[in-house]
Scaffold this motif. Structure first.
Motif, PDB file in Angstrom:
ATOM      1  N   GLU A   1       0.797  -1.306   0.013  1.00  0.00           N
ATOM      2  CA  GLU A   1      -0.036   0.196  -0.038  1.00  0.00           C
ATOM      3  C   GLU A   1       0.920   1.150   0.049  1.00  0.00           C
ATOM      4  O   GLU A   1       0.566   2.172  -0.705  1.00  0.00           O
TER       5      GLU A   1
ATOM      6  N   ASP B   1      -9.132   0.761 -13.584  1.00  0.00           N
ATOM      7  CA  ASP B   1      -9.722   2.062 -13.402  1.00  0.00           C
ATOM      8  C   ASP B   1     -11.039   1.547 -13.245  1.00  0.00           C
ATOM      9  O   ASP B   1     -11.932   1.170 -14.019  1.00  0.00           O
ATOM     10  N   ASN B   2     -11.777   1.763 -11.802  1.00  0.00           N
ATOM     11  CA  ASN B   2     -13.033   1.532 -11.445  1.00  0.00           C
ATOM     12  C   ASN B   2     -14.063   2.518 -11.750  1.00  0.00           C
ATOM     13  O   ASN B   2     -15.119   2.009 -11.623  1.00  0.00           O
TER      14      ASN B   2
ATOM     15  N   THR C   1     -11.805   5.634  -7.919  1.00  0.00           N
ATOM     16  CA  THR C   1     -10.809   4.854  -7.389  1.00  0.00           C
ATOM     17  C   THR C   1     -10.053   4.216  -8.448  1.00  0.00           C
ATOM     18  O   THR C   1     -10.763   4.020  -9.575  1.00  0.00           O
ATOM     19  N   CYS C   2      -8.846   3.671  -8.151  1.00  0.00           N
ATOM     20  CA  CYS C   2      -8.233   2.809  -8.926  1.00  0.00           C
ATOM     21  C   CYS C   2      -7.642   1.759  -8.132  1.00  0.00           C
ATOM     22  O   CYS C   2      -6.975   1.889  -7.105  1.00  0.00           O
ATOM     23  N   THR C   3      -7.687   0.525  -8.876  1.00  0.00           N
ATOM     24  CA  THR C   3      -6.915  -0.656  -7.886  1.00  0.00           C
ATOM     25  C   THR C   3      -5.690  -1.165  -8.716  1.00  0.00           C
ATOM     26  O   THR C   3      -5.792  -1.315  -9.995  1.00  0.00           O
TER      27      THR C   3
ATOM     28  N   LYS D   1      -2.893  -3.941  -8.756  1.00  0.00           N
ATOM     29  CA  LYS D   1      -2.314  -5.394  -8.198  1.00  0.00           C
ATOM     30  C   LYS D   1      -1.112  -5.480  -8.039  1.00  0.00           C
ATOM     31  O   LYS D   1      -0.101  -5.492  -9.055  1.00  0.00           O
TER      32      LYS D   1
ATOM     33  N   ASP E   1      -4.606  -6.528  -3.821  1.00  0.00           N
ATOM     34  CA  ASP E   1      -5.224  -5.561  -4.418  1.00  0.00           C
ATOM     35  C   ASP E   1      -5.506  -4.294  -3.736  1.00  0.00           C
ATOM     36  O   ASP E   1      -6.073  -4.076  -2.559  1.00  0.00           O
TER      37      ASP E   1
ATOM     38  N   THR F   1      -6.471  -0.610  -3.444  1.00  0.00           N
ATOM     39  CA  THR F   1      -7.607   0.266  -3.921  1.00  0.00           C
ATOM     40  C   THR F   1      -7.316   1.710  -3.505  1.00  0.00           C
ATOM     41  O   THR F   1      -7.181   1.820  -2.048  1.00  0.00           O
TER      42      THR F   1
ATOM     43  N   ASP G   1      -8.165   5.998  -3.394  1.00  0.00           N
ATOM     44  CA  ASP G   1      -9.122   7.062  -3.955  1.00  0.00           C
ATOM     45  C   ASP G   1      -8.481   8.213  -4.826  1.00  0.00           C
ATOM     46  O   ASP G   1      -7.301   8.594  -3.860  1.00  0.00           O
TER      47      ASP G   1
ATOM     48  N   PRO H   1     -11.486  -2.653   1.747  1.00  0.00           N
ATOM     49  CA  PRO H   1     -12.873  -3.480   1.156  1.00  0.00           C
ATOM     50  C   PRO H   1     -13.981  -3.452   2.206  1.00  0.00           C
ATOM     51  O   PRO H   1     -13.705  -3.324   3.412  1.00  0.00           O
TER      52      PRO H   1
END
Length: 442
Positions: free
Chosen positions: A61, A100-101, A105-107, A109, A114, A116, A118, A127
């Motif tokens: 992260e 790109d959600n 938000t973008c996740t 890997k 994962d 995610t 903001d 989550p």
């Protein structure tokens, strides 16, 4: 000579069988305790593994957050494309590792995790847990998935048992009766919105979006997509997203909103735009919003509520003039986890589009689904006729016309739906003033 006999001393010290068994039992107990200490749910080895897992996840992260910070330009704005480039270059990832959600938000890997993010704040998005039917959500918002669709259940609300089918109108309440377990609180229905923002009015007709963005990604200026409905479907009103259109939002009606007799500090054109932007962002993140199950009424403290068999709020129950009083009251539903407001026209149309997807629901019909017609005594009692509902939302045809935030020309707000004892209006109908209101939460 006298000789005295001596007794020989015999050493009888040793381990008896019983002592040996007891010793073995004690050793087994100690071994069990030692193993449990090492390997149990709270064991040393388990904690070590868990600690390593947390450390590795935190490291992943932190790496992603550093790339976020490195993608802020000289003006202080985050650049999404730079972020994708930096993540691939510095973390050794591929395009498929960056998702790109579509909801700010973008996740990413990375290292098996994962992460995610903001992209408006740079904060990690945790989550969400799964909500349980019949239980009030605490702590943080939770997700509920059913039939391949997902709804967000906000803190302080719970799904009503038997009304948990998203496709038929999932209903939440803010209180369950402690004795019966049934809802005796305010109730709201989830409206799914698969596509929230379109690139154009034409694209809106195709994907039934709620708005287009006339600004930038960093500084959005959303305009509402408003629809015409027929028996076959719906199309976006041509030009509705321009500021000069008769039907439009967000905007003021200059003939009245500029008069302090009516609009005494309630809102400005800019504050309406800000509220609309926030609403669209919320719907985009959650892929839907909630609308009151019943027409808005007022509780004993004159605050907005959504309860069955209550008298629908009208101008005489408010503390200012007509629409403005209802606008102010719609904001007084007091829940920290949601924002309550009078419904926007584009939200009303999103509700109609969702209903219209089902071939059994024709929002262009002038006849209630069940043919139920209200009597004189029930003309303003919301939810009075049990069968007068569409997708678990009451009174779209048979009770009172409902105000919206949608603007028409320079002097009108837009009313929707039908009037008690009359069947000539459809649930999608736009009308001129004189009515009550349906609030929403988002």
């Amino acid at each position: 000579m006298q000789i005295k006999n001596r007794k020989l001393k015999v050493n009888n010290k040793g381990i008896t069988l019983i002592a040996l068994v007891i010793t073995i039992i004690v050793l087994l107990i100690l071994a069990g305790v030692a193993i449990a200490t090492l390997t149990g749910d709270n064991g040393i080895l388990t904690k070590a593994v868990s600690s390593k897992e947390k450390t590795d996840k935190a490291s992943a992260e932190e790496a992603v957050k550093l790339e976020y910070l490195g993608s802020i330009d000289n003006t202080g704005k985050f650049n999404k494309e730079d972020f994708k480039t930096n993540v691939k270059k510095n973390l050794g990832l591929q395009d498929t590792d960056i998702i790109d959600n579509g909801d700010n938000t973008c996740t990413v890997k990375y290292k098996g995790y994962d992460v995610t993010l903001d992209i408006t704040t740079g904060n990690i998005v945790l989550p969400q847990e799964t909500a349980k039917v019949g239980e009030i959500v605490t702590g943080s918002n939770k997700k509920y998935t059913e039939g391949g669709e997902t709804a967000t259940i906000p803190v302080g609300f719970g799904i009503i048992p038997g009304l948990d089918d998203i496709s038929e109108g999932l209903v939440i309440t803010d209180h369950f009766n402690e004795t019966t377990g049934e809802s005796d609180g305010n109730e709201f229905v989830w409206i799914p919105v698969p596509t929230v923002v379109a690139e154009s009015e034409e694209q809106g007709t195709a994907n039934k979006a709620m708005a287009i963005n006339l600004g930038t990604a960093e500084n959005p200026q959303y305009r509402g997509l408003l629809y015409n409905f027929t028996n076959e479907g719906s199309t976006v009103k041509n030009g509705c997203t321009t500021t000069t259109s008769d039907y439009r939002e967000p905007d003021i009606v200059s003939d009245y909103d500029n008069n302090t007799t009516y609009n005494n500090g309630l809102f400005t054109k800019d504050s309406l735009q800000s509220d609309y932007n926030d609403m669209i962002k919320s719907v985009n993140i959650n892929h839907g919003f909630y609308v009151s199950r019943y027409e808005m009424s007022l509780d004993t403290n004159k605050n907005a509520q959504s309860k069955k068999n209550a008298i629908s709020a009208n101008a005489s129950q408010t503390d200012t003039n007509m629409w403005y009083g209802l606008y102010a009251k719609a904001k007084t539903y007091n829940k920290d986890s949601v924002v309550s407001d009078m419904i926007w026209g584009s939200q009303y149309d999103a509700m109609m589009n969702w209903m219209h997807k089902d071939s059994n629901v024709n929002v262009n019909s002038t006849t209630p689904i069940t043919g139920a017609v209200r009597n004189q005594d029930a003309q303003r009692r919301t939810g009075y006729v049990e069968t007068d509902k569409i997708k678990n939302i009451y009174d779209l045809l048979g009770n009172s016309r409902e105000w919206t935030l949608e603007t028409n020309s320079s002097d009108d707000r837009v009313l929707r739906s039908g009037v008690w004892q009359r069947q000539r209006y459809t649930s999608k109908t736009r009308q001129q003033p004189s009515g009550r209101d349906r609030q929403l939460s988002w």
